[in-house]
Structure formats: structure tokens, C-alpha cells
Write an enzyme that holds these catalytic residues in place. Structure first.
Site, PDB file in Angstrom:
ATOM      1  N   GLN A  44      62.182 -43.564  75.379  1.00 48.69           N
ATOM      2  CA  GLN A  44      61.471 -42.705  74.418  1.00 48.69           C
ATOM      3  C   GLN A  44      61.570 -43.264  73.010  1.00 48.69           C
ATOM      4  O   GLN A  44      60.644 -43.135  72.221  1.00 48.69           O
ATOM      5  CB  GLN A  44      62.020 -41.278  74.464  1.00 48.69           C
ATOM      6  CG  GLN A  44      61.641 -40.555  75.725  1.00 48.69           C
ATOM      7  CD  GLN A  44      60.152 -40.675  76.001  1.00 48.69           C
ATOM      8  OE1 GLN A  44      59.323 -40.067  75.341  1.00 48.69           O
ATOM      9  NE2 GLN A  44      59.791 -41.491  76.981  1.00 48.69           N
TER      10      GLN A  44
ATOM     11  N   HIS B 140      58.675 -45.394  71.491  1.00 46.01           N
ATOM     12  CA  HIS B 140      57.343 -44.876  71.170  1.00 46.01           C
ATOM     13  C   HIS B 140      56.966 -45.035  69.705  1.00 46.01           C
ATOM     14  O   HIS B 140      55.810 -45.279  69.372  1.00 46.01           O
ATOM     15  CB  HIS B 140      57.276 -43.380  71.488  1.00 46.01           C
ATOM     16  CG  HIS B 140      56.692 -43.083  72.831  1.00 46.01           C
ATOM     17  ND1 HIS B 140      55.427 -43.447  73.187  1.00 46.01           N
ATOM     18  CD2 HIS B 140      57.198 -42.440  73.905  1.00 46.01           C
ATOM     19  CE1 HIS B 140      55.172 -43.045  74.421  1.00 46.01           C
ATOM     20  NE2 HIS B 140      56.243 -42.439  74.889  1.00 46.01           N
TER      21      HIS B 140
ATOM     22  N   GLU C  55      61.491 -32.082  73.575  1.00 46.03           N
ATOM     23  CA  GLU C  55      60.259 -32.288  74.351  1.00 46.03           C
ATOM     24  C   GLU C  55      60.624 -32.611  75.810  1.00 46.03           C
ATOM     25  O   GLU C  55      60.148 -31.967  76.740  1.00 46.03           O
ATOM     26  CB  GLU C  55      59.492 -33.453  73.729  1.00 46.03           C
ATOM     27  CG  GLU C  55      58.219 -33.791  74.458  1.00 46.03           C
ATOM     28  CD  GLU C  55      57.642 -35.144  74.049  1.00 46.03           C
ATOM     29  OE1 GLU C  55      58.330 -35.923  73.359  1.00 46.03           O
ATOM     30  OE2 GLU C  55      56.508 -35.428  74.441  1.00 46.03           O
ATOM     31  N   HIS C  56      61.467 -33.644  76.004  1.00 50.73           N
ATOM     32  CA  HIS C  56      61.917 -33.998  77.361  1.00 50.73           C
ATOM     33  C   HIS C  56      63.414 -33.765  77.452  1.00 50.73           C
ATOM     34  O   HIS C  56      64.158 -34.237  76.589  1.00 50.73           O
ATOM     35  CB  HIS C  56      61.701 -35.489  77.640  1.00 50.73           C
ATOM     36  CG  HIS C  56      60.288 -35.938  77.481  1.00 50.73           C
ATOM     37  ND1 HIS C  56      59.858 -36.660  76.383  1.00 50.73           N
ATOM     38  CD2 HIS C  56      59.211 -35.787  78.279  1.00 50.73           C
ATOM     39  CE1 HIS C  56      58.568 -36.924  76.513  1.00 50.73           C
ATOM     40  NE2 HIS C  56      58.140 -36.403  77.652  1.00 50.73           N
TER      41      HIS C  56
ATOM     42  N   ASP D 135      55.773 -39.134  82.754  1.00 51.08           N
ATOM     43  CA  ASP D 135      54.727 -39.674  81.873  1.00 51.08           C
ATOM     44  C   ASP D 135      53.473 -40.047  82.654  1.00 51.08           C
ATOM     45  O   ASP D 135      52.368 -39.963  82.143  1.00 51.08           O
ATOM     46  CB  ASP D 135      55.232 -40.944  81.179  1.00 51.08           C
ATOM     47  CG  ASP D 135      55.997 -40.620  79.920  1.00 51.08           C
ATOM     48  OD1 ASP D 135      55.898 -39.488  79.438  1.00 51.08           O
ATOM     49  OD2 ASP D 135      56.711 -41.516  79.419  1.00 51.08           O
TER      50      ASP D 135
ATOM     51  N   HIS E 271      34.565   5.844  63.705  1.00 57.12           N
ATOM     52  CA  HIS E 271      35.112   5.678  65.055  1.00 57.12           C
ATOM     53  C   HIS E 271      35.063   7.019  65.794  1.00 57.12           C
ATOM     54  O   HIS E 271      34.618   7.108  66.944  1.00 57.12           O
ATOM     55  CB  HIS E 271      36.580   5.230  65.008  1.00 57.12           C
ATOM     56  CG  HIS E 271      36.782   3.767  64.768  1.00 57.12           C
ATOM     57  ND1 HIS E 271      36.364   3.135  63.644  1.00 57.12           N
ATOM     58  CD2 HIS E 271      37.397   2.816  65.531  1.00 57.12           C
ATOM     59  CE1 HIS E 271      36.698   1.856  63.702  1.00 57.12           C
ATOM     60  NE2 HIS E 271      37.327   1.638  64.848  1.00 57.12           N
TER      61      HIS E 271
HETATM   62  P1  NAD Z   1      48.055 -42.827  67.041  1.00 57.24           P
HETATM   63  O1  NAD Z   1      46.743 -43.071  67.692  1.00 57.24           O
HETATM   64  O2  NAD Z   1      48.639 -41.463  67.119  1.00 57.24           O
HETATM   65  O3  NAD Z   1      47.948 -43.176  65.491  1.00 57.24           O
HETATM   66  C1  NAD Z   1      47.275 -44.303  65.025  1.00 57.24           C
HETATM   67  C2  NAD Z   1      46.447 -43.932  63.819  1.00 57.24           C
HETATM   68  O4  NAD Z   1      47.290 -43.466  62.772  1.00 57.24           O
HETATM   69  C3  NAD Z   1      45.668 -45.065  63.241  1.00 57.24           C
HETATM   70  O5  NAD Z   1      44.412 -45.160  63.868  1.00 57.24           O
HETATM   71  C4  NAD Z   1      45.540 -44.690  61.766  1.00 57.24           C
HETATM   72  O6  NAD Z   1      44.312 -44.089  61.554  1.00 57.24           O
HETATM   73  C5  NAD Z   1      46.626 -43.674  61.542  1.00 57.24           C
HETATM   74  N1  NAD Z   1      47.575 -44.186  60.541  1.00 57.24           N
HETATM   75  C6  NAD Z   1      48.497 -45.156  60.718  1.00 57.24           C
HETATM   76  N2  NAD Z   1      49.145 -45.396  59.556  1.00 57.24           N
HETATM   77  C7  NAD Z   1      48.607 -44.568  58.629  1.00 57.24           C
HETATM   78  C8  NAD Z   1      48.846 -44.338  57.237  1.00 57.24           C
HETATM   79  N3  NAD Z   1      49.786 -45.009  56.568  1.00 57.24           N
HETATM   80  N4  NAD Z   1      48.119 -43.407  56.608  1.00 57.24           N
HETATM   81  C9  NAD Z   1      47.175 -42.684  57.276  1.00 57.24           C
HETATM   82  N5  NAD Z   1      46.905 -42.883  58.588  1.00 57.24           N
HETATM   83  C10 NAD Z   1      47.606 -43.804  59.251  1.00 57.24           C
HETATM   84  O7  NAD Z   1      49.032 -43.915  67.665  1.00 57.24           O
HETATM   85  P2  NAD Z   1      50.562 -44.251  67.451  1.00 57.24           P
HETATM   86  O8  NAD Z   1      50.842 -44.514  66.015  1.00 57.24           O
HETATM   87  O9  NAD Z   1      50.897 -45.291  68.442  1.00 57.24           O
HETATM   88  O10 NAD Z   1      51.349 -42.930  67.836  1.00 57.24           O
HETATM   89  C11 NAD Z   1      51.342 -42.340  69.100  1.00 57.24           C
HETATM   90  C12 NAD Z   1      52.311 -41.165  69.007  1.00 57.24           C
HETATM   91  O11 NAD Z   1      52.102 -40.246  70.081  1.00 57.24           O
HETATM   92  C13 NAD Z   1      53.772 -41.577  69.058  1.00 57.24           C
HETATM   93  O12 NAD Z   1      54.410 -40.914  67.999  1.00 57.24           O
HETATM   94  C14 NAD Z   1      54.253 -41.014  70.387  1.00 57.24           C
HETATM   95  O13 NAD Z   1      55.617 -40.691  70.355  1.00 57.24           O
HETATM   96  C15 NAD Z   1      53.375 -39.788  70.507  1.00 57.24           C
HETATM   97  N6  NAD Z   1      53.233 -39.224  71.852  1.00 57.24           N
HETATM   98  C16 NAD Z   1      53.577 -37.909  71.988  1.00 57.24           C
HETATM   99  C17 NAD Z   1      53.421 -37.272  73.209  1.00 57.24           C
HETATM  100  C18 NAD Z   1      53.751 -35.794  73.314  1.00 57.24           C
HETATM  101  O14 NAD Z   1      53.412 -35.192  74.317  1.00 57.24           O
HETATM  102  N7  NAD Z   1      54.385 -35.224  72.328  1.00 57.24           N
HETATM  103  C19 NAD Z   1      52.885 -37.981  74.301  1.00 57.24           C
HETATM  104  C20 NAD Z   1      52.521 -39.324  74.132  1.00 57.24           C
HETATM  105  C21 NAD Z   1      52.686 -39.945  72.879  1.00 57.24           C
END
Ligand code: NAD
Length: 431
Positions: free
Chosen positions: A257, A260, A325-326, A359, A418
Site C-alpha cells: 500500500q 501507491h 481503508e484496509h 484489489d 397543509h
Molecule cells: P490520479 O489520476 O489520481 O492523479 C493524477 C492527476 O493529478 C494528474 O492528472 C494531475 O491533473 C493531477 N495533479 C498532479 N499534480 C498536481 C498538482 N501539483 N496540482 C494540481 N493537480 C495535480 O493518479 P495518482 O496521482 O497516481 O493517484 C492515485 C491515487 O488513488 C493514489 O493516491 C492511490 O492511493 C489512490 N487510490 C485509492 C483507492 C481507494 O479506494 N481509496 C483505490 C485505488 C487508488
């Protein structure tokens, strides 16, 4: 990874540290996201092109991905991966079909008819993360429950990769699950576009799906303009383990985790000092071989914790306070603890139920509440994609039997109209 004791001051510090992961608790993120949302409302597609260039480092020609490209991505999927995805789809569909609720109606001899009508949402927007790692599994977890619920139109937003297109495997999963339209836009700008609509992206009734701190904060800010599922932000794992736990498995699951996001949190609570030492050693050893070691090092430094408690009961109490969460229960008899777990998005029992099983393949949804919101929120489910309407019909005789009670209520509340609406049917208008 910091080591905490069960002393009250240590626990308070740990919980406080974890809560700082929330976007609206960080004025810099909240300010950036509010600006992004306002700009998308004002400038529509033009803002989406600009933000994609700024935050994703690519200039896209078109926001929408063509049907042909989506089909081609599916056709070029490597056969073994296609088979694994299809198997996952089967398990996820079977699990979510059990969540379906039917409308119900009850009629009584005296002319009373009441019930609850269930209607699927019209148009839903799913967000599929694609920033640090494209998550095709999130396509399945978002879209399958929507389809099982009977949603008429499912659109999807996901960030573009370096070539300006979403990852092909995300597109293949979109094809397989029957997504209607795919847009190559991510982050807070994608959430704003789906909430308010732009020239190209239609406004939706609800936005679902996980994402980083910008996505989670944007979802919170647009709630009310449309619905959202929950705040599914940076991932978390909490492992409760006793002296019977295998340190290599505990370490591997914590790392799974932590990789991520730099904001991910991996926590381990045990009553065995020995286990803490062994898990730490294992984490260092395993980390060296992992490709995302930089992210893991940052997240475990900031939000990783090993907590030494007196007993497993105390571990459960602390876990309920954190509401992870998990939650993995790596103890001799995990089922004996299940009844005392009050707050957790998903609960994994025993050493052969590692978190990544949930997952991808087990069937339950992996879109789960984070940052303590498992106190009141549930995993994404079919129920997120339907709404309920109450249904009421009374005969003249049935209404007559209670109309004076209604008038009493209405007059107590000072609502003449009413009272009149009921009185007019049996006594004529209010005097
Ligand atoms: P993401 O698609 O969530 O975010 C990417 C986007 O963030 C980019 O396209 C950009 O537009 C924006 N961004 C990045 N830096 C920025 C900045 N400085 N200012 C403004 N916008 C900005 O992808 P990711 O970053 O890989 O994150 C995925 C997230 O999802 C991880 O935090 C992961 O832990 C989480 N997740 C949560 C679950 C859940 O069920 N809670 C499940 C799967 C994944």
C-alpha cells in the site's frame, strides 16, 4: 517508519499526523483545487487543455478518445492478461449482483399502499487514476457496480500518459465493461468538468472513483452540484498482528500500500516487540528490490507507523479509532476478532488474504473510504448508483380515518395550507 507506544500522547500524535493527509486540511491544495474548479466552470474545454498541459505535461489534440481506439486497445490486449481481467470481471459482477435491492410495495385491505421505488441514476462519471500508475482495476471496480445497477450512461475520465492517450489497458477495460464515452483528462479538472459540464464533457449526476489528494479534494468541493460516492483518497493499510504472524508477509503487505502514493499510509499494530524488529528488517530487505522505492520511502517516513500495544484487544481499539481503508488481521484466530471491528473499509482475515487479493480478484470493491471516513462510509457498491423514491397512495376511506391527525400536526406547525389541503377533501376549506 516511526515506532509508537500505546501511551495516550503517542496515539494522539499518530492520529493527528494521519489526518493531515486530507486535502482540505492543506490550504495549498484546497486553494489550487478551488482555482481549477472555477477556471473549468468559466472556460470549459479550453481550461481542460491548459491544465492537462500544465499538470500532465502533454498537449492533447482531442479530449475524447474515439470508439475505434478503445476497441483496438481491447483487441491488442495480451491474452493472459485479458483472461485475468475477464476472471476478475466475473468475480466482481457476481459479488455486486448480491447487493442489488428491489423496489418494494405493500398494500393493505383498508386502501393504503406504500412502498419504495428504486431507479438507477441516468448518467454517472467515473474517475480512474492514471497519474503515478494507471489503475485498470479501478475501471472494473467503478463500472461493474454501475452496470449491475442499470445506469443508462457511464462516462469515464482518466489522465493521459506521455503520448497524450490514456493507458491502453485502461481503455481495454473500458471496452470490456461497456463504458459509453472516455475522456483523456485527469485530476481536479476532470472532476470539475464532470460536475459542471463543458462543451465536450457532459455533466453527470454522480462522480465515483478514487484518486490522489487533488481528485479527492475536488470531489468534496463539487458535492451538492452532483453526488459523490465518498472520499476515496490516498491508500491506507493497517495490519494487526500477533507473535504467530509471518514477518515477511506483514512487511510485504505494508509495502504494497505504501507504494501507491507519497501520502499513502501503512500502519502495523502488534503486542510483540520481536515482531516489530523482524518486520522492520523484512521491510528494508524487500524494499531494495521494489521499483517504487522512492514513493515507499517517502510514504513510510511520513505516514508509516509500528505501534507496540499491551494486547490484541488494545490493537483493535486503536484500529477502530483510526478507521483504516484496509485492515488485515494477521493473528492466530482472525475470525474471533471480526465482531469487535467497527470501523474499516475492507477486512482481510488470515495470512492468505493479502490486500492485493481484494484489489483485483476476490470480488468485493476496492474503492474504499480513506482518512478515517470508514467511521461512516462504506465501500463503493450497487447502492451508490441507484436512488430511492417513496411511494404513497391512500383511498378516500383510509385518508378519512386519519385526516384530523394530519390537521392537528399542520396547525401545530402553523402551516394553514397543509391543513387546508386535507380539510378541503372532507369538510370544505379552512374557515
Ligand atoms: P490520479 O489520476 O489520481 O492523479 C493524477 C492527476 O493529478 C494528474 O492528472 C494531475 O491533473 C493531477 N495533479 C498532479 N499534480 C498536481 C498538482 N501539483 N496540482 C494540481 N493537480 C495535480 O493518479 P495518482 O496521482 O497516481 O493517484 C492515485 C491515487 O488513488 C493514489 O493516491 C492511490 O492511493 C489512490 N487510490 C485509492 C483507492 C481507494 O479506494 N481509496 C483505490 C485505488 C487508488
Amino acid at each position: 517508519m516511526k515506532v509508537y507506544s500505546s501511551a495516550e500522547c503517542d496515539i494522539n500524535l499518530l492520529v493527528k499526523t494521519l489526518r493531515t493527509r486530507e486535502g482540505t486540511a492543506r490550504p495549498d491544495v484546497a486553494g489550487t483545487v478551488a482555482d481549477i474548479i472555477n477556471t473549468v466552470r468559466e472556460k470549459g474545454d479550453k481550461a481542460l487543455f491548459e491544465f492537462t498541459e500544465r499538470f500532465d505535461g502533454v498537449s492533447v489534440k482531442s479530449l475524447e478518445v474515439g470508439r475505434e481506439q478503445i476497441k483496438k486497445a481491447f483487441e491488442s490486449l495480451e491474452p493472459e492478461l485479458a483472461a485475468a481481467i475477464e476472471k476478475a470481471c466475473e468475480n466482481i459482477t457476481a459479488f455486486h449482483q448480491k447487493q442489488r435491492e428491489n423496489s418494494w410495495f405493500e398494500s393493505f385491505d383498508n386502501g393504503i399502499f406504500v412502498g419504495q421505488k428504486i431507479t438507477p441514476l441516468e448518467r454517472v462519471g467515473v474517475y480512474v487514476p492514471g497519474g503515478t500508475a494507471p489503475l485498470p482495476s479501478s475501471v472494473l471496480m467503478n463500472v461493474i457496480p454501475a452496470k449491475v445497477a442499470g445506469v443508462s450512461e457511464v462516462i469515464m475520465c482518466t489522465p493521459p500518459g506521455r503520448n497524450g492517450m490514456p493507458s491502453p489497458v485502461i481503455l481495454a477495460c473500458a471496452y470490456l465493461t461497456g463504458v459509453d464515452r472516455v475522456f483523456s483528462v485527469g485530476g481536479a479538472q476532470a472532476v470539475a468538468a464532470m460536475a459542471y459540464g463543458t462543451e465536450t464533457i457532459p455533466r453527470v449526476d454522480k462522480i465515483t472513483g478514487p484518486g490522489n489528494i487533488y481528485v479527492a479534494t475536488a470531489k468534496k468541493m463539487v458535492y451538492g452540484v452532483c453526488d459523490i460516492d465518498m472520499i476515496a483518497g490516498p491508500s491506507e493499510i493497517l495490519v494487526i498482528a500477533d507473535e504467530y504472524a509471518n514477518p515477511a508477509y506483514v512487511a510485504a503487505d505494508l509495502l504494497s500500500q505504501a507504494e501507491h502514493d507519497v501520502l499513502a499510509s501503512a500502519i502495523f499494530i502488534t503486542n510483540s516487540e520481536n515482531l516489530i524488529r523482524n518486520v522492520m528488517t523484512e521491510m528494508d530487505r524487500q524494499l531494495r528490490k521494489l521499483s517504487r522505492k522512492e514513493i515507499i520511502t517517502k510514504s513510510t517516513e511520513n505516514y508509516g507507523a509500528a505501534v507496540l500495544v499491551e494486547s490484541i484487544e488494545e490493537a483493535v481499539k486503536l484500529s477502530n479509532l483510526i478507521a483504516p481503508e484496509h485492515l488485515e488481521l494477521m493473528v492466530k484466530d482472525p475470525f474471533s476478532l471480526l465482531g469487535s471491528i467497527k470501523n474499516a473499509g475492507a477486512i482481510f482475515l488470515g495470512e492468505y488474504a493479502p490486500e492485493p487479493l481484494g484489489d483485483y480478484m476476490a470480488g468485493p470493491n476496492h474503492i474504499l473510504p480513506t482518512n478515517g471516513t470508514a467511521r461512516f462510509s462504506s465501500p463503493l457498491s450497487v447502492n451508490d448508483f441507484v436512488k430511492k423514491s417513496s411511494v404513497i397512495s391512500y383511498s378516500e376511506k383510509a385518508l378519512k380515518s386519519i385526516y384530523k391527525d394530519i390537521i392537528r400536526f399542520a396547525e401545530t406547525e402553523g402551516l394553514d395550507a397543509h391543513a387546508n389541503s386535507v380539510r378541503i377533501r372532507f369538510e370544505g376549506e379552512n374557515k
